[in-house]
Design an enzyme around this catalytic site. Sequence first.
Site, PDB file in Angstrom:
ATOM      1  N   ASN A 149       0.805  -1.234   0.000  1.00  0.00           N
ATOM      2  CA  ASN A 149       0.000   0.000   0.000  1.00  0.00           C
ATOM      3  C   ASN A 149       0.838   1.285   0.000  1.00  0.00           C
ATOM      4  O   ASN A 149       0.366   2.318  -0.437  1.00  0.00           O
ATOM      5  CB  ASN A 149      -1.024  -0.011   1.141  1.00  0.00           C
ATOM      6  CG  ASN A 149      -0.389   0.050   2.492  1.00  0.00           C
ATOM      7  OD1 ASN A 149       0.715  -0.450   2.686  1.00  0.00           O
ATOM      8  ND2 ASN A 149      -1.060   0.657   3.444  1.00  0.00           N
ATOM      9  N   GLU A 247       4.767  -3.744  12.275  1.00  0.00           N
ATOM     10  CA  GLU A 247       3.778  -2.657  12.193  1.00  0.00           C
ATOM     11  C   GLU A 247       2.589  -3.210  11.440  1.00  0.00           C
ATOM     12  O   GLU A 247       2.729  -3.688  10.313  1.00  0.00           O
ATOM     13  CB  GLU A 247       4.370  -1.433  11.483  1.00  0.00           C
ATOM     14  CG  GLU A 247       5.450  -0.722  12.280  1.00  0.00           C
ATOM     15  CD  GLU A 247       4.984  -0.250  13.658  1.00  0.00           C
ATOM     16  OE1 GLU A 247       3.798   0.037  13.840  1.00  0.00           O
ATOM     17  OE2 GLU A 247       5.839  -0.202  14.577  1.00  0.00           O
ATOM     18  N   CYS A 281      -2.865   2.093   6.499  1.00  0.00           N
ATOM     19  CA  CYS A 281      -3.018   1.575   7.859  1.00  0.00           C
ATOM     20  C   CYS A 281      -3.576   2.656   8.773  1.00  0.00           C
ATOM     21  O   CYS A 281      -4.246   2.363   9.759  1.00  0.00           O
ATOM     22  CB  CYS A 281      -1.683   1.071   8.381  1.00  0.00           C
ATOM     23  SG  CYS A 281      -0.396   2.292   8.217  1.00  0.00           S
ATOM     24  N   GLU A 458       8.696   3.335  13.974  1.00  0.00           N
ATOM     25  CA  GLU A 458       9.534   3.533  12.793  1.00  0.00           C
ATOM     26  C   GLU A 458       9.770   5.031  12.615  1.00  0.00           C
ATOM     27  O   GLU A 458       9.233   5.846  13.340  1.00  0.00           O
ATOM     28  CB  GLU A 458       8.836   2.939  11.578  1.00  0.00           C
ATOM     29  CG  GLU A 458       8.624   1.433  11.748  1.00  0.00           C
ATOM     30  CD  GLU A 458       8.418   0.710  10.450  1.00  0.00           C
ATOM     31  OE1 GLU A 458       9.409   0.261   9.861  1.00  0.00           O
ATOM     32  OE2 GLU A 458       7.258   0.596  10.027  1.00  0.00           O
TER      33      GLU A 458
HETATM   34  P1  NAD Z   1       0.216  -8.889   4.338  1.00  0.00           P
HETATM   35  O1  NAD Z   1       0.341  -9.203   5.788  1.00  0.00           O
HETATM   36  O2  NAD Z   1      -0.628  -9.766   3.508  1.00  0.00           O
HETATM   37  O3  NAD Z   1       1.648  -8.888   3.644  1.00  0.00           O
HETATM   38  C1  NAD Z   1       2.700  -8.055   4.081  1.00  0.00           C
HETATM   39  C2  NAD Z   1       4.005  -8.658   3.612  1.00  0.00           C
HETATM   40  O4  NAD Z   1       4.228  -9.894   4.299  1.00  0.00           O
HETATM   41  C3  NAD Z   1       4.042  -8.997   2.119  1.00  0.00           C
HETATM   42  O5  NAD Z   1       5.324  -8.748   1.600  1.00  0.00           O
HETATM   43  C4  NAD Z   1       3.746 -10.478   2.120  1.00  0.00           C
HETATM   44  O6  NAD Z   1       4.199 -11.149   0.966  1.00  0.00           O
HETATM   45  C5  NAD Z   1       4.507 -10.924   3.358  1.00  0.00           C
HETATM   46  N1  NAD Z   1       4.088 -12.217   3.915  1.00  0.00           N
HETATM   47  C6  NAD Z   1       2.927 -12.875   3.722  1.00  0.00           C
HETATM   48  N2  NAD Z   1       2.930 -14.043   4.395  1.00  0.00           N
HETATM   49  C7  NAD Z   1       4.124 -14.123   5.040  1.00  0.00           C
HETATM   50  C8  NAD Z   1       4.717 -15.070   5.903  1.00  0.00           C
HETATM   51  N3  NAD Z   1       4.084 -16.194   6.252  1.00  0.00           N
HETATM   52  N4  NAD Z   1       5.948 -14.820   6.395  1.00  0.00           N
HETATM   53  C9  NAD Z   1       6.586 -13.671   6.082  1.00  0.00           C
HETATM   54  N5  NAD Z   1       6.079 -12.738   5.254  1.00  0.00           N
HETATM   55  C10 NAD Z   1       4.858 -12.958   4.735  1.00  0.00           C
HETATM   56  O7  NAD Z   1      -0.272  -7.356   4.253  1.00  0.00           O
HETATM   57  P2  NAD Z   1      -0.628  -6.505   2.952  1.00  0.00           P
HETATM   58  O8  NAD Z   1      -1.958  -6.967   2.440  1.00  0.00           O
HETATM   59  O9  NAD Z   1       0.523  -6.474   2.019  1.00  0.00           O
HETATM   60  O10 NAD Z   1      -0.791  -5.032   3.570  1.00  0.00           O
HETATM   61  C11 NAD Z   1      -1.959  -4.567   4.137  1.00  0.00           C
HETATM   62  C12 NAD Z   1      -1.872  -4.581   5.652  1.00  0.00           C
HETATM   63  O11 NAD Z   1      -0.722  -3.844   6.057  1.00  0.00           O
HETATM   64  C13 NAD Z   1      -3.038  -3.881   6.345  1.00  0.00           C
HETATM   65  O12 NAD Z   1      -3.453  -4.657   7.443  1.00  0.00           O
HETATM   66  C14 NAD Z   1      -2.439  -2.563   6.823  1.00  0.00           C
HETATM   67  O13 NAD Z   1      -3.072  -2.003   7.938  1.00  0.00           O
HETATM   68  C15 NAD Z   1      -1.049  -2.968   7.131  1.00  0.00           C
HETATM   69  N6  NAD Z   1      -0.160  -1.810   7.122  1.00  0.00           N
HETATM   70  C16 NAD Z   1       0.349  -1.363   8.320  1.00  0.00           C
HETATM   71  C17 NAD Z   1       1.170  -0.242   8.363  1.00  0.00           C
HETATM   72  C18 NAD Z   1       1.742   0.253   9.665  1.00  0.00           C
HETATM   73  O14 NAD Z   1       2.752   0.961   9.631  1.00  0.00           O
HETATM   74  N7  NAD Z   1       1.171  -0.075  10.797  1.00  0.00           N
HETATM   75  C19 NAD Z   1       1.496   0.432   7.175  1.00  0.00           C
HETATM   76  C20 NAD Z   1       0.969  -0.057   5.971  1.00  0.00           C
HETATM   77  C21 NAD Z   1       0.158  -1.182   5.961  1.00  0.00           C
END
Ligand code: NAD
Length: 478
Positions: A149, A247, A281, A458
């Site tokens: 995102n 995060e 997020c 962060e």
């Molecule tokens: P996601 O958890 O599906 O994926 C995030 C990353 O983790 C991707 O690179 C994915 O390929 C990887 N991943 C998936 N399975 C894994 C595993 N088993 N082991 C290690 N890595 C793995 O999230 P998304 O759909 O890419 O992003 C959306 C989410 O991110 C939302 O919940 C949003 O709130 C959150 N987000 C949080 C912040 C913050 O700073 N708090 C910022 C941006 C997005």
Amino acid sequence: MESRNWIGGEWTSPTAGSLAVLNPSDVKEEIGVLHLSGESDVHEAATAARVALSSWSRMLPSARGEVLYKMAAVLEQQLNEVAVVASREMGKPVAEMRGEVKRGVDLLRYYAAEGVRQNGAVIPSTQVSVLQYTRRVALGVVAVITPWNFPVAIPIWKMAPALICGNTVVWKPAEFASLTAVKLAELFASAGLPAGVLNLVIGKGSVVGTALLEKEEIDAVSFTGSTQTGMSVASAAAKRNIKYQTEMGGKNAAIVLADADLTLSVNAVLSGAFRSAGQKCTATSRVIVEKAIYNEFQARLRDELARISCGSALLDKTYVGPVASKSQFAGVMEYANLAQKDARVIAKGNVEAKLESGYYVQPLVVDGVDASHRLVQEEVFGPLMTLLPADNLDHALELCNKTVYGLSAAVFTRDITKGMRFLDEAEAGMVRINLETAGVEYQAPFGGMKMSSSHSREQGQAALDFYSQLKTCAVYYG
Ligand code: NAD
């Protein structure tokens, strides 16, 4: 465009499968192909990062800073190109994406300057002729796992502090932001980043992420993504006793009190809820409005929503673009359908593009559900805002804190006493008065409380604390 891995300074094409990438604004257009990595690619990347560690961590921090300044310069030169690649890949409106790339440039410059700033403290000794001080040293090889995102800013806000502290990096971007990641890696390679200092591995989280966390010799992991994945990353890291940071999700509230500036609050709430199609997020997804202005606020919101432009991410005028992918579309539509069934629809945005031509979701403002409903408790991550009426500030604060998440929250009021009480009592890592829930600046700590984060932060100084560890040094010179 075809994805490639960048490992040990070489470009390679992994062979564990491939995936077509579609433009979310026009799904008939295939914009590229991802070549997916397997465990052997992850192993090569972790090995290359280990080999590069000793010279990079011993390089003068000011020299590492020079490399980061060059990375900032090449990114700035290609700001528009990077923004367009990302818009076409994950659907963030191009004007918003330009702002994100600019933030990436600012982050690189901020951390480049850290190469000549203090990184320790002198602690008075109780012994004669003893100098006692601390210094921060690198952690080693850091795995950086990022979501789609913020395809530019989040990877940079992890990699820039990691690199300036002397770590080397294995970066695994989200599948839906992989072409953008390749474009960034190409630019950083051209800036003279030494071989193996940054390694890019494209692939699925279940394969690349798991191999990195469970099979490779890494010293730390920084993850941003969903709470569910983050919890599994945290437990894998805890088992190995490596430093980690997660995060994760949010369910951010904006409180609008009866004395608020309505123009300011309506605009901030719309921007917080609908920019990036609600896929931040820190997006505003619950709006808690004092009953005295509830009807007027709704009417103003309806009028303003009718004015915003929803359509292709590649048009400069677009305010709300499509959501990022087919799976994201399916997830958001489930909540949109639930809203149509259980809630009252107050306002809908007009999508100017043909709905079926891309992953378009009509922005929705709803109310009529109670605080325990799924629409109020679960992260939607799409353009859906739920209004909740509140009797007064006490009630509004109770509703605001009634969530497992604690990322960001805002209040709109002209009353400084009420505003300050909100800052004291809102359970969120980022709390703001008369500003939208999203948009925390790059030099300030970013992160959440409760289930939103591993309680680390962060950006700013906080990132330097994460990507380094303290050594306490003592010298007897008598
Ligand atoms: P996601 O958890 O599906 O994926 C995030 C990353 O983790 C991707 O690179 C994915 O390929 C990887 N991943 C998936 N399975 C894994 C595993 N088993 N082991 C290690 N890595 C793995 O999230 P998304 O759909 O890419 O992003 C959306 C989410 O991110 C939302 O919940 C949003 O709130 C959150 N987000 C949080 C912040 C913050 O700073 N708090 C910022 C941006 C997005």
